[in-house]
Structures are given as C-alpha cells and as structure tokens.
Design a protein around this motif. Structure first.
Motif, PDB file in Angstrom:
ATOM      1  N   PRO A 197       0.879  -1.318   0.109  1.00  0.00           N
ATOM      2  CA  PRO A 197      -0.192  -0.042   0.090  1.00  0.00           C
ATOM      3  C   PRO A 197       0.973   1.336   0.137  1.00  0.00           C
ATOM      4  O   PRO A 197       2.092   1.218   0.342  1.00  0.00           O
ATOM      5  CB  PRO A 197      -0.870  -0.084   1.277  1.00  0.00           C
ATOM      6  N   THR A 198       0.209   2.246  -0.299  1.00  0.00           N
ATOM      7  CA  THR A 198       0.812   3.654  -0.360  1.00  0.00           C
ATOM      8  C   THR A 198       0.440   3.984   1.198  1.00  0.00           C
ATOM      9  O   THR A 198      -0.480   4.659   1.586  1.00  0.00           O
ATOM     10  CB  THR A 198       0.348   4.909  -1.091  1.00  0.00           C
ATOM     11  N   ALA A 199       1.472   3.959   2.261  1.00  0.00           N
ATOM     12  CA  ALA A 199       1.355   4.363   3.657  1.00  0.00           C
ATOM     13  C   ALA A 199       2.824   4.496   4.119  1.00  0.00           C
ATOM     14  O   ALA A 199       3.637   4.545   3.493  1.00  0.00           O
ATOM     15  CB  ALA A 199       0.393   3.171   4.194  1.00  0.00           C
ATOM     16  N   THR A 200       2.626   4.279   5.485  1.00  0.00           N
ATOM     17  CA  THR A 200       3.890   4.288   6.310  1.00  0.00           C
ATOM     18  C   THR A 200       4.578   3.079   6.013  1.00  0.00           C
ATOM     19  O   THR A 200       4.031   2.182   5.742  1.00  0.00           O
ATOM     20  CB  THR A 200       3.607   4.898   7.851  1.00  0.00           C
ATOM     21  N   VAL A 201       6.074   3.208   6.617  1.00  0.00           N
ATOM     22  CA  VAL A 201       6.758   1.817   6.397  1.00  0.00           C
ATOM     23  C   VAL A 201       5.910   0.733   7.342  1.00  0.00           C
ATOM     24  O   VAL A 201       5.948  -0.381   6.948  1.00  0.00           O
ATOM     25  CB  VAL A 201       8.084   2.266   6.976  1.00  0.00           C
ATOM     26  N   ALA A 202       5.738   1.187   8.480  1.00  0.00           N
ATOM     27  CA  ALA A 202       5.256  -0.004   9.454  1.00  0.00           C
ATOM     28  C   ALA A 202       3.773  -0.476   8.780  1.00  0.00           C
ATOM     29  O   ALA A 202       3.662  -1.769   8.755  1.00  0.00           O
ATOM     30  CB  ALA A 202       4.733   0.821  10.747  1.00  0.00           C
ATOM     31  N   ARG A 203       2.904   0.294   8.227  1.00  0.00           N
ATOM     32  CA  ARG A 203       1.838  -0.156   7.564  1.00  0.00           C
ATOM     33  C   ARG A 203       2.093  -1.164   6.366  1.00  0.00           C
ATOM     34  O   ARG A 203       1.360  -2.234   6.082  1.00  0.00           O
ATOM     35  CB  ARG A 203       0.982   1.136   7.085  1.00  0.00           C
ATOM     36  N   ARG A 204       3.181  -0.570   5.601  1.00  0.00           N
ATOM     37  CA  ARG A 204       3.503  -1.290   4.190  1.00  0.00           C
ATOM     38  C   ARG A 204       3.995  -2.546   4.992  1.00  0.00           C
ATOM     39  O   ARG A 204       3.387  -3.701   4.135  1.00  0.00           O
ATOM     40  CB  ARG A 204       4.577  -0.502   3.667  1.00  0.00           C
ATOM     41  N   MET A 205       4.997  -2.849   5.864  1.00  0.00           N
ATOM     42  CA  MET A 205       5.523  -4.276   6.242  1.00  0.00           C
ATOM     43  C   MET A 205       4.282  -5.109   6.850  1.00  0.00           C
ATOM     44  O   MET A 205       4.563  -6.348   6.599  1.00  0.00           O
ATOM     45  CB  MET A 205       6.637  -4.035   7.100  1.00  0.00           C
ATOM     46  N   ILE A 206       3.570  -4.595   7.659  1.00  0.00           N
ATOM     47  CA  ILE A 206       2.568  -5.156   8.189  1.00  0.00           C
ATOM     48  C   ILE A 206       1.760  -5.893   7.157  1.00  0.00           C
ATOM     49  O   ILE A 206       1.242  -7.218   7.019  1.00  0.00           O
ATOM     50  CB  ILE A 206       1.674  -4.381   9.098  1.00  0.00           C
TER      51      ILE A 206
ATOM     52  N   LEU B 146      10.537  -3.532   1.903  1.00  0.00           N
ATOM     53  CA  LEU B 146      11.319  -2.831   2.793  1.00  0.00           C
ATOM     54  C   LEU B 146      12.191  -1.699   2.621  1.00  0.00           C
ATOM     55  O   LEU B 146      11.956  -0.471   2.799  1.00  0.00           O
ATOM     56  CB  LEU B 146      11.787  -3.868   4.078  1.00  0.00           C
ATOM     57  N   PHE B 147      13.208  -2.167   1.367  1.00  0.00           N
ATOM     58  CA  PHE B 147      14.042  -1.029   1.104  1.00  0.00           C
ATOM     59  C   PHE B 147      13.511  -0.105   0.070  1.00  0.00           C
ATOM     60  O   PHE B 147      13.845   1.048   0.307  1.00  0.00           O
ATOM     61  CB  PHE B 147      15.171  -2.007   0.257  1.00  0.00           C
TER      62      PHE B 147
ATOM     63  N   GLN C 162       4.778   9.720   4.575  1.00  0.00           N
ATOM     64  CA  GLN C 162       3.326   9.590   4.667  1.00  0.00           C
ATOM     65  C   GLN C 162       2.883   9.728   6.028  1.00  0.00           C
ATOM     66  O   GLN C 162       3.272   9.630   7.043  1.00  0.00           O
ATOM     67  CB  GLN C 162       3.044   8.191   4.176  1.00  0.00           C
ATOM     68  N   LYS C 163       1.483  10.013   5.985  1.00  0.00           N
ATOM     69  CA  LYS C 163       0.641  10.474   7.413  1.00  0.00           C
ATOM     70  C   LYS C 163       0.272   8.706   7.852  1.00  0.00           C
ATOM     71  O   LYS C 163      -0.055   8.007   7.147  1.00  0.00           O
ATOM     72  CB  LYS C 163      -0.478  11.036   7.087  1.00  0.00           C
TER      73      LYS C 163
END
Length: 330
Positions: free
Chosen positions: A37-46, A136-137, A148-149
């Motif tokens: 998704p287009t989101a924060t790193v944490a949200r992307r990796m989850i 991740l990279f 990102q918010k």
C-alpha cells in the motif's frame, strides 16, 4: 521495476541453480508485492507480512486437498468465500482476493505428493520473503522522499452484504474448478482463475466490460504467446520474458485493463506452464488455453450478474439479518 524484480529474481536464482521449476513456484509468491500500500513503513510491512502469510496458507490449502478433484473443488469454494470476506471486511484495495484464489487454484491442481509439500510451501515462503525484503528497502527510500501520514485500517460496516458477495464468489469458484475437472481438462485451474478475474468488476456493466476485454485481450495475447513460442524459448529466455512482461503489465494495468490482458496472458502461461511451453506444440497449447479461458470468463460473467443484482443482494441481506436475529433470540 520493483514488481519485475520480485518476480524475476527467484526465476534467475532458480535458473542459476538448475531448478527453474523451483524458481517459478517462488516467483508466483513474488506477486505479493502488488499488495504493497501507499502508507507508512510500518503499515506497508504489516500488510506485506500478512499477505505473505496469506499466500502460504492459500498454497497449503490448495495442495493438501489436491488428491481428490471433488473435495478440492469444495475446499476451493469455501476458501474463496473466506478470503473474499476477509479482504472485503478490511477494505483491501485491488487486486483484492484474486491472487490468493489464483495460488490456491493452481496448488489444488498439482499432483498430490505428501513428501514434496514442505519443500513447495518453503519455496512460496522464500519468494514472499524476498518480495517483503525488497518492499522494505523500497519503502524506506520512498517514505523518506515522500513522508506518509499515519492511517488506520479501514473496516467495512456492512458485514451482511460482504457475506452475500463472498458466498457468490465461493460458489462460482467451486463451480468453475469442478467444471474443469468434470470436463477432464489438463489444467482445470484456468477456469477459476479466469472466473475470478472477471468477477472482480465493480459493477455488472464493469463485469461485462471485463469479460469482453478479457476474451478479446486473451485472444490477442495468445497470438503474442504463439509468436514467442515459435522461437523455441529456452529456460533463460522464458525467465527474462516473464520479467519484461511483468514490467509492461504494471505500466498498463492502471491505464487500460483490456490492453494489460494482452500481456497478462503470456505471463500467466509462462508462469503456469513453463515446462510444457518448451515441449508442446505451440498451436495445440494456445487453442486449448483459449477454450479454457473463454469458458472460465463465461462462468465469471454469470457469477458477476448474481454478484451485482441489486434486488437479489437486498433480499439476501434482509434474510441474513432475520436469521441472525432469530439465532440471537434463541
């Protein structure tokens, strides 16, 4: 480029090690990158880790019941119902449940070999892990450049409609795979894959448009595949072709679905039948696959009619509400 690397690197590693079949299995799991998704790193990796686990579960469910065609069709239908409900409940964007169903469909048609299951599941896991590592990279780079918010997971409110939609999707996945088995097709998974692709339309008009675009795009795409196969492709050229096709698809799919299908067709053929593509007569292979995809698209169009029939949806929602109230009163 990221999608091409996630799909292509396992292929090239498999080719280098002399295990192209292992590489193809791993590269299918690399398609998990499409859920980034287009989101924060944490949200992307989850999201990536959850979808990677979902890919592995999809493969396990498909391969564990592949010993019986009737049972595998029933299990695929129940699995499609479940995964469609979960994906809709959490408001996941396209491709939604499609690739989970695709992997389960392909796995359910593989020859049953209990000893080989751990190796195959491990290959799916490694392909998904590689895609997650590349994600991740990429995420660290892109979020540093474009912060990102923080966002919350969106949950749909209407569980009743979701259950009705999921039941329709599950039934038509069961019906399409069972039809393939009853007709004794060589690779019956083409029917549920085509059916699921068509049923992804946002409305009945969209489903009809997708059906037409998929059949027409498939016809042109099979012509392109036939031309490529005439060149007597080697394992290396197939690996490179898959990477190039994946790149072209990612560029086109957000702009025109029908045009993207032209390239999706050879990609899926190479992924699913890389071994036979190098040995079977191209004309025979292409004619058989066109009939499989056409039949699956027709079943998907019928399923789309039920899925987007407003009166039927309304009656189903009322009945589900009544049933739930009746159960709670007891």
């Amino acid at each position: 480029v990221l999608a091409s690397l996630c799909v292509g690197l396992p292929l090239l590693i498999g080719y280098y090690l002399g295990k192209v079949d292992y590489g193809i299995l791993s590269c299918m799991a690399g398609l998990v990158i499409l859920y980034l998704p287009t989101a924060t790193v944490a949200r992307r990796m989850i999201t990536m880790l959850a979808c990677s686990f979902g890919f592995m579960i999809s493969f396990v469910i498909g391969i564990c019941f592949s010993f019986n065609p009737i049972l595998s069709s029933i299990v695929l239908g129940l699995f499609a119902l479940s995964v469609h409900w979960v994906v809709n409940y959490f408001g996941m964007k396209p491709p939604g449940s499609f690739f989970f169903i695709m992997i389960a469909s392909i796995a359910s048609c593989m020859p049953f070999d209990l000893i080989a299951i751990p190796v195959r599941v491990g290959l799916i896991g490694m392909g998904a892990m590689l895609a997650s590592l590349l994600a991740l990279f990429y995420s660290l780079y892109i979020t540093k450049k474009h912060p990102q918010k923080t966002e919350l997971i969106v949950v749909r409110k209407s569980n009743y409609t979701t259950l009705f939609e999921s039941a329709i999707v599950g039934f038509f996945m069961f019906l399409s795979l069972l039809t393939g088995h009853l007709l004794k097709l060589d690779n019956p998974y083409w029917l549920p894959i085509s059916c699921a692709a068509v049923m992804q339309g946002a409305s009945f008009q969209h489903v009809g448009q997708r059906s037409f675009q998929r059949v027409l795009g498939t016809f042109i795409g099979l012509g392109l595949t036939w031309v490529l196969l005439l060149f007597k492709m080697t394992p290396l050229t197939i690996c490179i072709s898959i990477m190039v096709l994946q790149f072209i698809i990612e560029v086109l799919v957000v702009r025109h679905y029908g045009l993207a299908v032209v390239f999706i067709t050879p990609l899926t053929l190479f992924l699913a039948e890389a071994g036979s593509a190098m040995t079977v007569d191209p004309t025979t292979l292409i004619s058989v696959r066109f009939m499989d995809i056409l039949l699956g698209s027709i079943i998907g169009a019928i399923g789309g009619w039920f899925l987007h029939h407003e009166q039927l949806r309304h009656k189903a929602e009322i009945q589900i509400r009544k049933t739930r109230v009746g159960i709670l009163r007891k």
